[in-house]
Scaffold this active site. Structure first.
Site, PDB file in Angstrom:
ATOM      1  N   GLY A   1     -38.396  71.122  13.884  1.00  0.00           N
ATOM      2  CA  GLY A   1     -39.495  70.176  13.741  1.00  0.00           C
ATOM      3  C   GLY A   1     -40.254  70.392  12.443  1.00  0.00           C
ATOM      4  O   GLY A   1     -40.460  71.517  11.989  1.00  0.00           O
TER       5      GLY A   1
ATOM      6  N   SER B   1     -47.729  70.758  20.840  1.00  0.00           N
ATOM      7  CA  SER B   1     -47.499  72.186  20.697  1.00  0.00           C
ATOM      8  C   SER B   1     -47.566  72.826  22.073  1.00  0.00           C
ATOM      9  O   SER B   1     -48.389  72.429  22.910  1.00  0.00           O
ATOM     10  CB  SER B   1     -48.568  72.813  19.791  1.00  0.00           C
ATOM     11  OG  SER B   1     -48.530  74.228  19.862  1.00  0.00           O
ATOM     12  N   SER B   2     -46.706  73.814  22.310  1.00  0.00           N
ATOM     13  CA  SER B   2     -46.775  74.537  23.584  1.00  0.00           C
ATOM     14  C   SER B   2     -48.128  75.211  23.760  1.00  0.00           C
ATOM     15  O   SER B   2     -48.601  75.394  24.879  1.00  0.00           O
ATOM     16  CB  SER B   2     -45.665  75.580  23.659  1.00  0.00           C
ATOM     17  OG  SER B   2     -44.398  74.957  23.567  1.00  0.00           O
TER      18      SER B   2
ATOM     19  N   HIS C   1     -39.970  69.002  21.380  1.00  0.00           N
ATOM     20  CA  HIS C   1     -38.677  69.666  21.552  1.00  0.00           C
ATOM     21  C   HIS C   1     -37.610  68.665  22.001  1.00  0.00           C
ATOM     22  O   HIS C   1     -36.475  68.685  21.502  1.00  0.00           O
ATOM     23  CB  HIS C   1     -38.772  70.760  22.630  1.00  0.00           C
ATOM     24  CG  HIS C   1     -39.710  71.868  22.322  1.00  0.00           C
ATOM     25  ND1 HIS C   1     -40.883  72.064  23.015  1.00  0.00           N
ATOM     26  CD2 HIS C   1     -39.651  72.858  21.399  1.00  0.00           C
ATOM     27  CE1 HIS C   1     -41.502  73.134  22.543  1.00  0.00           C
ATOM     28  NE2 HIS C   1     -40.786  73.633  21.560  1.00  0.00           N
TER      29      HIS C   1
ATOM     30  N   LYS D   1     -43.345  69.968  12.072  1.00  0.00           N
ATOM     31  CA  LYS D   1     -44.685  70.529  12.302  1.00  0.00           C
ATOM     32  C   LYS D   1     -44.771  71.952  11.771  1.00  0.00           C
ATOM     33  O   LYS D   1     -45.793  72.359  11.226  1.00  0.00           O
ATOM     34  CB  LYS D   1     -45.063  70.495  13.782  1.00  0.00           C
ATOM     35  CG  LYS D   1     -46.507  70.934  14.026  1.00  0.00           C
ATOM     36  CD  LYS D   1     -46.897  70.854  15.481  1.00  0.00           C
ATOM     37  CE  LYS D   1     -46.432  72.052  16.250  1.00  0.00           C
ATOM     38  NZ  LYS D   1     -47.198  73.282  15.892  1.00  0.00           N
ATOM     39  N   ASP D   2     -43.694  72.697  11.944  1.00  0.00           N
ATOM     40  CA  ASP D   2     -43.619  74.062  11.393  1.00  0.00           C
ATOM     41  C   ASP D   2     -42.968  73.980  10.009  1.00  0.00           C
ATOM     42  O   ASP D   2     -41.852  74.466   9.797  1.00  0.00           O
ATOM     43  CB  ASP D   2     -42.826  74.965  12.324  1.00  0.00           C
ATOM     44  CG  ASP D   2     -43.529  75.158  13.659  1.00  0.00           C
ATOM     45  OD1 ASP D   2     -44.648  75.697  13.666  1.00  0.00           O
ATOM     46  OD2 ASP D   2     -42.959  74.747  14.688  1.00  0.00           O
TER      47      ASP D   2
ATOM     48  N   LEU E   1     -41.174  73.496  27.085  1.00  0.00           N
ATOM     49  CA  LEU E   1     -40.768  72.347  26.282  1.00  0.00           C
ATOM     50  C   LEU E   1     -41.719  71.167  26.449  1.00  0.00           C
ATOM     51  O   LEU E   1     -42.263  70.911  27.522  1.00  0.00           O
ATOM     52  CB  LEU E   1     -39.358  71.927  26.676  1.00  0.00           C
ATOM     53  CG  LEU E   1     -38.294  73.022  26.581  1.00  0.00           C
ATOM     54  CD1 LEU E   1     -36.935  72.480  27.011  1.00  0.00           C
ATOM     55  CD2 LEU E   1     -38.217  73.609  25.183  1.00  0.00           C
TER      56      LEU E   1
ATOM     57  N   GLU F   1     -42.475  66.969  24.473  1.00  0.00           N
ATOM     58  CA  GLU F   1     -41.747  65.830  23.915  1.00  0.00           C
ATOM     59  C   GLU F   1     -41.241  66.099  22.502  1.00  0.00           C
ATOM     60  O   GLU F   1     -40.220  65.531  22.081  1.00  0.00           O
ATOM     61  CB  GLU F   1     -42.646  64.587  23.936  1.00  0.00           C
ATOM     62  CG  GLU F   1     -41.913  63.285  23.702  1.00  0.00           C
ATOM     63  CD  GLU F   1     -40.867  62.974  24.767  1.00  0.00           C
ATOM     64  OE1 GLU F   1     -39.899  62.257  24.424  1.00  0.00           O
ATOM     65  OE2 GLU F   1     -40.994  63.436  25.910  1.00  0.00           O
TER      66      GLU F   1
END
Length: 280
Positions: A145, A183-184, A34, A147-148, A30, A32
Site C-alpha cells: 500500500g 489502518s489497523s 489490505h 500509505k506506507d 485486515l 479494506e
C-alpha cells in the site's frame, strides 16, 4: 484455501503452485486497504498468497507489539471470501529461531529520516522479514500500500539492490468516507480521537489547495503552513511534516513537479502516518 504455519509447509505448498504468484504480506487485523491489495493480486495473478505475521523486529522498545490488534479467525474468513489460495501464518519462533543473527539493512537517506529517525531499527526489521518472506513465497509480484510510502521505497530499493526476481506493485491508499486513511491501529482510537485523527487527511487536502489552487511553490513555506495547521488541531501531537521528492525522499526547496507530502502524528494512544502525492 490452505493455511500453513511452518517454513517447511510453506515451501511445500509453494512448490505445488504452478503459474504466476501474487503475494500480499500483512500483519493481520485486515481492513479494506489490505483486501484491496488482495483483489489486485487476484486480478493479475493465477495464485494469491497472503502472510499474516506481526513482525517483532520492526517494533522498537515501548511500541505496541504486544497490544497490536490480532484476530486470526476473522482474517482467515475474510481471505477465504476473497479467493486466496494460500495463507502463511508463522510464529515469531519459526521466523526467528534461536541463534538468528542475519539482518538486511537498506542504508542512506531512504531509511535515516522520517520513520527511520522516529523508529530506529524499524526498517531493518521490515527489510529482513520481507526478504525472508520473498525467499519462502517466491512471488512474481508483491503488493504494497502507498500509505506506507517510505516502506514501499525501502522495499523497492532492497529488491533492486539484491536483484530479486519480483515486481513490487504499489496500490493506492484506501480511506474511510470521511478521509481517514485505513489502518489497523485506528482501532486504538476513541470516537473523539477518531474525529481528531481527521486532521491528517485534512492537512493533505490543505496542501493540495495551497499548491494547486493558490500556486504555492516554496516547500519550506508549505511545511510551515502544514505544521501550524496540525499543531493547532486538538488532540494531535505532531511528529513530522515532510515535503519530499517522491523517489528519494530528499526534502524539496521548490515544488516544480510531483511532491510527496508525508505526515506523522500521535492521536491518543495511536501513532498515525499519512501521505499524498501533490502535483502543481
Amino acid at each position: 484455501m490452505r493455511v500453513v504455519r511452518t517454513l517447511e509447509e510453506m515451501r511445500q505448498a509453494r512448490a505445488a503452485l504452478t503459474g504466476s504468484v501474487g503475494f500480499v504480506p500483512t500483519m493481520g487485523y485486515l481492513h479494506e486497504g489490505h483486501l484491496s491489495l488482495v483483489r489486485r493480486a487476484r486480478s493479475e495473478c493465477q495464485h494469491v498468497v497472503v502472510s499474516i505475521f506481526v513482525n517483532p523486529t520492526q517494533f522498537g522498545p515501548g511500541e505496541d507489539y504486544q497490544r497490536y490488534p490480532r484476530d486470526e479467525a476473522r482474517d482467515l474468513a475474510l481471505l477465504e471470501r476473497e479467493g486466496v489460495d494460500l495463507v502463511f501464518v508463522p510464529s515469531a519462533a519459526e521466523m526467528y529461531p534461536e541463534g538468528f543473527a542475519t539482518w538486511v539493512e537498506v542504508s542512506g537517506p531512504l531509511t535515516e529520516r522520517l520513520e527511520g529517525a522516529s523508529r530506529p531499527g524499524h526498517f531493518r526489521g521490515v527489510a529482513t522479514v520481507v526478504l525472508k518472506l520473498f525467499n519462502l513465497v517466491q512471488p512474481h509480484r508483491a503488493y504494497f500500500g502507498e500509505k506506507d510510502a517510505q516502506q514501499l521505497l525501502v522495499v523497492r530499493r532492497m529488491v533492486a539492490d539484491l536483484n530479486l526476481p519480483v515486481e513490487i506493485v504499489p496500490c493506492p491508499t484506501v480511506r474511510e468516507p470521511d478521509g481517514l486513511a485505513m489502518s489497523s491501529r485506528n482501532v486504538y482510537l476513541s470516537p473523539e480521537e477518531r474525529t481528531q485523527a481527521l486532521a491528517l487527511s485534512r492537512a493533505l487536502e490543505l496542501a493540495r489547495r495551497l499548491v494547486r489552487e493558490e500556486g504555492l511553490r516554496d516547500a519550506a513555506e508549505l511545511r510551515r503552513r502544514l505544521e501550524d495547521f496540525l499543531r493547532r488541531s486538538p488532540g494531535v501531537g505532531l511528529d513530522y511534516v515532510s515535503v519530499a521528492h517522491p523517489e528519494t525522499l530528499a526534502e524539496l526547496e521548490r515544488i516544480e513537479g510531483p511532491a510527496l507530502v508525508l505526515l506523522a502524528a500521535r492521536v491518543g494512544p495511536a501513532r498515525l502516518i499519512d501521505n499524498a502525492l501533490i502535483e502543481p
